[in-house]
Design a protein around this motif. Structure first.
Motif, PDB file in Angstrom:
ATOM      1  N   SER A 223       0.825  -1.210   0.000  1.00 27.24           N
ATOM      2  CA  SER A 223       0.000   0.000   0.000  1.00 27.24           C
ATOM      3  C   SER A 223       0.858   1.259   0.000  1.00 27.24           C
ATOM      4  O   SER A 223       0.593   2.215  -0.747  1.00 27.24           O
ATOM      5  CB  SER A 223      -0.934  -0.015   1.213  1.00 27.24           C
ATOM      6  N   VAL A 224       1.895   1.284   0.817  1.00 29.60           N
ATOM      7  CA  VAL A 224       2.760   2.471   0.879  1.00 29.60           C
ATOM      8  C   VAL A 224       3.538   2.648  -0.426  1.00 29.60           C
ATOM      9  O   VAL A 224       3.664   3.774  -0.939  1.00 29.60           O
ATOM     10  CB  VAL A 224       3.714   2.352   2.077  1.00 29.60           C
ATOM     11  N   THR A 226       2.665   1.652  -3.440  1.00 30.54           N
ATOM     12  CA  THR A 226       1.728   2.123  -4.464  1.00 30.54           C
ATOM     13  C   THR A 226       1.377   3.587  -4.241  1.00 30.54           C
ATOM     14  O   THR A 226       1.250   4.365  -5.199  1.00 30.54           O
ATOM     15  CB  THR A 226       0.459   1.261  -4.460  1.00 30.54           C
ATOM     16  N   GLY A 227       1.237   3.994  -2.992  1.00 25.53           N
ATOM     17  CA  GLY A 227       0.945   5.391  -2.712  1.00 25.53           C
ATOM     18  C   GLY A 227       2.084   6.319  -3.077  1.00 25.53           C
ATOM     19  O   GLY A 227       1.857   7.434  -3.576  1.00 25.53           O
ATOM     20  N   ARG A 232      -2.325   9.347  -3.667  1.00 24.06           N
ATOM     21  CA  ARG A 232      -3.351   8.886  -2.737  1.00 24.06           C
ATOM     22  C   ARG A 232      -4.346   7.928  -3.372  1.00 24.06           C
ATOM     23  O   ARG A 232      -4.797   6.977  -2.733  1.00 24.06           O
ATOM     24  CB  ARG A 232      -4.107  10.100  -2.178  1.00 24.06           C
ATOM     25  N   TYR A 235      -2.872   4.581  -3.493  1.00 21.45           N
ATOM     26  CA  TYR A 235      -2.781   4.050  -2.130  1.00 21.45           C
ATOM     27  C   TYR A 235      -4.101   3.423  -1.703  1.00 21.45           C
ATOM     28  O   TYR A 235      -4.122   2.310  -1.149  1.00 21.45           O
ATOM     29  CB  TYR A 235      -2.376   5.161  -1.165  1.00 21.45           C
ATOM     30  N   TYR A 236      -5.200   4.088  -1.958  1.00 23.78           N
ATOM     31  CA  TYR A 236      -6.497   3.557  -1.531  1.00 23.78           C
ATOM     32  C   TYR A 236      -6.874   2.305  -2.317  1.00 23.78           C
ATOM     33  O   TYR A 236      -7.504   1.385  -1.772  1.00 23.78           O
ATOM     34  CB  TYR A 236      -7.572   4.622  -1.664  1.00 23.78           C
ATOM     35  N   LEU A 239      -4.759  -0.398  -0.852  1.00 21.18           N
ATOM     36  CA  LEU A 239      -5.243  -0.691   0.494  1.00 21.18           C
ATOM     37  C   LEU A 239      -6.490  -1.572   0.456  1.00 21.18           C
ATOM     38  O   LEU A 239      -6.610  -2.535   1.228  1.00 21.18           O
ATOM     39  CB  LEU A 239      -5.544   0.618   1.229  1.00 21.18           C
ATOM     40  N   TYR A 290      -4.648   0.614   7.746  1.00 22.82           N
ATOM     41  CA  TYR A 290      -4.891   2.027   7.434  1.00 22.82           C
ATOM     42  C   TYR A 290      -4.285   2.941   8.502  1.00 22.82           C
ATOM     43  O   TYR A 290      -3.673   3.966   8.182  1.00 22.82           O
ATOM     44  CB  TYR A 290      -6.391   2.278   7.312  1.00 22.82           C
ATOM     45  N   THR A 293      -0.446   3.297   8.059  1.00 19.73           N
ATOM     46  CA  THR A 293       0.110   3.688   6.766  1.00 19.73           C
ATOM     47  C   THR A 293      -0.425   4.991   6.195  1.00 19.73           C
ATOM     48  O   THR A 293       0.208   5.574   5.296  1.00 19.73           O
ATOM     49  CB  THR A 293      -0.130   2.583   5.716  1.00 19.73           C
ATOM     50  N   PHE A 294      -1.568   5.495   6.665  1.00 20.85           N
ATOM     51  CA  PHE A 294      -2.162   6.633   5.972  1.00 20.85           C
ATOM     52  C   PHE A 294      -1.300   7.886   6.111  1.00 20.85           C
ATOM     53  O   PHE A 294      -1.316   8.763   5.234  1.00 20.85           O
ATOM     54  CB  PHE A 294      -3.579   6.908   6.540  1.00 20.85           C
ATOM     55  N   VAL A 297       1.685   8.564   3.288  1.00 18.43           N
ATOM     56  CA  VAL A 297       1.407   8.914   1.885  1.00 18.43           C
ATOM     57  C   VAL A 297       0.650  10.236   1.872  1.00 18.43           C
ATOM     58  O   VAL A 297      -0.390  10.374   2.530  1.00 18.43           O
ATOM     59  CB  VAL A 297       0.586   7.815   1.191  1.00 18.43           C
TER      60      VAL A 297
END
Length: 298
Positions: A223-224, A226-227, A232, A235-236, A239, A290, A293-294, A297
């Motif tokens: 996820s990180v 890709t972000g 963003r 990232y989502y 995720l 989430y 990691t949020f 990014v």
């Protein structure tokens, strides 16, 4: 004057005379030399290290000193045995080796299973002579190698992400690592408490729960990454995919082990509690991913 001759006696010696004054003998020493046991050194002092060698030889020849050394050695050996015994009470080295018995092929296949678990059919852990096969021989066996390496990679990736955003500091990086570790420990403790309250008889140990809880780090890394590459929105998307894949993996992996073979045909309320426990553990994974990691990014 009276004609008597006068004789002059010359006592002076000629300049080339070979007569010299004889040197006076050295005075006798006042004390006898008693330093024959030491090597001769200027000033009559013993050779360097002579006292040390004498003391060591005297110490080694002393029976009381030998007894004290033997007693100290026995105490050290006894203390070492006690430490190993207490360590084996809480952490079984043989069981810990089982979770690190992996190879390259297993790691590659297990990473693919964590990202694409939907095509996998058989989720049963294989046994041989009533003993579970090690991870390198069974893809369904849990391991601690991937969670450990994924945790380290996540910490390094968090440092890189913060550095790219000019927000890096040792304190922030340490906070990320400690927070991720604390969340896993809390999750394992909650699962152990849930299994105890639900009176589930299974072969799940603390190492099993730690392995299944640590697999989330793989989804966090994806996820990180890709972000960082796609912003963003990417990232989502990553995720959502990794969270759903991890939930499916947790439910299918823990379903048989958490419910236990003794629960088959048992009371319906107990089976429901065990099923809810498994679903709750799976549903909790996306929230942790989430939360950890949020902030990396932007």
């Amino acid at each position: 004057m009276f004609g008597i001759p006068v004789t002059h006696s010359d006592t002076s010696k000629p300049a080339g005379s070979k007569h010299r004054a004889r040197a006076a003998p050295d005075p006798p020493p006042l004390f006898d030399d008693t330093s024959g046991g030491y090597s001769s050194q200027p000033g009559g002092y013993p050779a360097p290290g002579a006292d040390v060698a004498f003391n060591v030889n005297h110490l080694l020849g002393d029976p009381m000193a030998n007894m004290a050394m033997a007693y100290g050695s026995s105490i050290a050996t006894h203390g070492k045995d006690m430490v190993h015994k207490e360590l084996h009470r809480f952490v079984s080295v043989n069981k810990l080796k089982y979770f690190f018995a992996v190879d390259t092929a297993y790691v590659a296949k297990k990473l693919g299973l964590l990202v694409f678990p939907y095509t996998h059919q058989n989720w049963e852990v294989q046994y041989s002579r009533d003993m579970p096969l090690p991870p390198r021989q069974d893809l369904n066996a849990p391991d601690l190698y991937i969670p450990t390496m994924a945790f380290i990679t996540y910490v390094l990736l968090a440092g890189m992400a913060l550095g790219m955003q000019k927000r890096f500091s040792p304190e922030v990086l340490g906070l990320c690592a400690s927070t991720a570790l604390v969340w896993v420990v809390m999750e394992v403790l909650a699962l152990l408490l849930g299994l105890y309250l639900a009176t589930v008889r299974s072969e799940l140990s603390t190492f099993h729960l730690l392995a299944y809880s640590g697999y989330k780090y793989v989804g966090m890394i994806l996820s990180v990454l890709t972000g960082l590459l796609f912003g963003r929105d990417g990232y989502y998307v990553a995720l959502a995919w990794t969270s759903s894949a991890l939930m499916y993996f947790i439910v299918r992996s823990l379903r048989t082990a958490a419910m236990g073979p003794d629960s088959v045909g048992g009371p319906v309320p107990r089976q429901r509690i065990q099923l809810y426990l498994t679903l709750g553990a799976a549903a909790f994974q996306p929230l942790i991913i989430y939360w950890l990691t949020f902030h990396l990014v932007r």
